[in-house]
Design a protein around this motif. Structure first.
Motif, PDB file in Angstrom:
ATOM      1  N   LEU A   1       1.517   8.615   1.523  1.00 50.33           N
ATOM      2  CA  LEU A   1       3.087   8.032   1.377  1.00 50.33           C
ATOM      3  C   LEU A   1       3.719   8.560   2.702  1.00 50.33           C
ATOM      4  O   LEU A   1       3.417   9.737   2.995  1.00 50.33           O
ATOM      5  N   LYS A   2       3.896   7.637   3.361  1.00 50.22           N
ATOM      6  CA  LYS A   2       4.595   8.034   4.733  1.00 50.22           C
ATOM      7  C   LYS A   2       5.999   7.156   4.862  1.00 50.22           C
ATOM      8  O   LYS A   2       6.229   6.227   4.512  1.00 50.22           O
ATOM      9  N   PHE A   3       6.767   7.794   5.914  1.00 48.78           N
ATOM     10  CA  PHE A   3       7.935   7.141   6.406  1.00 48.78           C
ATOM     11  C   PHE A   3       7.762   6.174   7.589  1.00 48.78           C
ATOM     12  O   PHE A   3       7.212   7.191   8.881  1.00 48.78           O
TER      13      PHE A   3
ATOM     14  N   SER B   1       0.822  -1.037  -0.100  1.00 52.02           N
ATOM     15  CA  SER B   1       0.064   0.089   0.029  1.00 52.02           C
ATOM     16  C   SER B   1       0.883   1.325   0.051  1.00 52.02           C
ATOM     17  O   SER B   1       2.179   1.153   0.114  1.00 52.02           O
ATOM     18  N   PRO B   2       0.359   2.328  -0.236  1.00 57.78           N
ATOM     19  CA  PRO B   2       1.089   3.850  -0.216  1.00 57.78           C
ATOM     20  C   PRO B   2       1.639   4.265   1.003  1.00 57.78           C
ATOM     21  O   PRO B   2       2.235   5.140   1.319  1.00 57.78           O
ATOM     22  N   GLN B   3       1.259   3.354   2.112  1.00 61.80           N
ATOM     23  CA  GLN B   3       1.571   4.042   3.704  1.00 61.80           C
ATOM     24  C   GLN B   3       2.961   3.466   4.164  1.00 61.80           C
ATOM     25  O   GLN B   3       3.111   3.824   5.423  1.00 61.80           O
ATOM     26  N   SER B   4       3.827   3.136   3.302  1.00 57.65           N
ATOM     27  CA  SER B   4       5.284   3.142   3.516  1.00 57.65           C
ATOM     28  C   SER B   4       6.001   3.327   2.328  1.00 57.65           C
ATOM     29  O   SER B   4       5.501   2.937   1.408  1.00 57.65           O
ATOM     30  N   LEU B   5       7.330   3.434   2.197  1.00 58.05           N
ATOM     31  CA  LEU B   5       8.023   3.689   1.088  1.00 58.05           C
ATOM     32  C   LEU B   5       8.251   2.240   0.598  1.00 58.05           C
ATOM     33  O   LEU B   5       7.860   2.305  -0.795  1.00 58.05           O
ATOM     34  N   ALA B   6       8.630   1.157   0.932  1.00 60.29           N
ATOM     35  CA  ALA B   6       8.902  -0.041   0.507  1.00 60.29           C
ATOM     36  C   ALA B   6       7.521  -0.491   0.053  1.00 60.29           C
ATOM     37  O   ALA B   6       7.032  -1.216  -1.102  1.00 60.29           O
ATOM     38  N   GLY B   7       6.521  -0.283   0.887  1.00 60.33           N
ATOM     39  CA  GLY B   7       4.912  -0.750   0.656  1.00 60.33           C
ATOM     40  C   GLY B   7       4.571  -0.001  -0.657  1.00 60.33           C
ATOM     41  O   GLY B   7       3.697  -0.552  -1.556  1.00 60.33           O
TER      42      GLY B   7
END
Length: 231
Positions: free
Chosen positions: A108-110, A75-81
């Motif tokens: 997008l989050k870290f 998902s867009p909720q982490s960089l690798a994700g």
């Protein structure tokens, strides 16, 4: 350019070694350690897709001792994700630049939990999807390279190398499982082995190479240059 030649030569040597390996699974950790050296980075993580296809799970982590695997939703909720979700690469100059991340995608989050737990400070990052086949392709995993020892953003040349080596990893993962699914994890914090006997490690980005401002176009469709790291 000497920098380009050195990096390409070292990547070619690693690709040849990986291609020649018959038993890929035990070779992934030392391969990732050597790759981390070639990119002159502090850490590197190799994620693979979980059996249910809903997340990516750490298969190898260098420079970090973990008691359990890292698992991130696709998902867009982490960089690798996000890279797994979009199947497109990212080049991140500053992992803590929330405004730059939201310019790439509003969600997008870290994920800061590993940094907080270990005291490690994530900064620069380049991340590439590992996919099998052409469009429509199948996601196998994600390669994440963390913190250039130069202190500057990874160059576009290095990002090209990351994308290139991800293709070799795709072929290697298919030797373990035809669909790319791997259910085990290897975490290593041992001293990295010496990279292949090739010219000196790739030179870091020039000291005057300032990161591009968020939102500026690039050949990766705007998904490069802004900041965060996965869990």
């Amino acid at each position: 350019m000497k920098e380009s030649t050195d990096l390409q030569t070292q990547l070619e040597a690693l690709e040849a070694q990986l291609k020649a390996v018959v038993d890929v699974e035990p070779s992934l950790a030392p391969f990732c350690q050597a790759l981390c050296q070639v990119f002159n980075a502090e850490r590197l993580s190799l994620f693979v897709v979980s059996p249910d296809g809903a997340s990516i799970v750490s298969r190898v982590t260098t420079g970090l001792n973990l008691s359990q695997e890292m698992r991130l939703p696709i998902s867009p909720q982490s960089l690798a994700g996000f890279v797994a979700f979009s199947k497109r690469p990212l080049n991140i100059p500053d992992a803590y630049n929330a405004a730059a991340l939201s310019a790439i995608h509003p969600e997008l989050k870290f994920v800061e939990s590993v940094d907080k737990a270990t005291g490690f400070r994530s900064a620069q990052m380049m991340i590439s999807p590992i996919v099998m086949g052409t469009e429509p392709n199948t996601l196998q995993g994600v390669l994440q390279v963390i913190n250039s020892k130069s202190g500057h953003a990874f160059s576009e040349l290095e990002l090209d190398g990351c994308i290139r080596i991800s293709k070799s990893l795709s072929t290697a993962l298919q030797k373990i499982s035809p669909n790319g699914t791997i259910q085990t994890m290897a975490t290593t914090n041992k001293p990295a082995p010496t990279a292949p006997a090739t010219p000196a490690a790739a030179k870091p980005a020039p000291a005057n190479a300032a990161p591009r401002a968020a939102g500026m176009p690039s050949k990766y469709d705007g998904l490069v240059n802004s900041g965060a790291v996965s869990k």
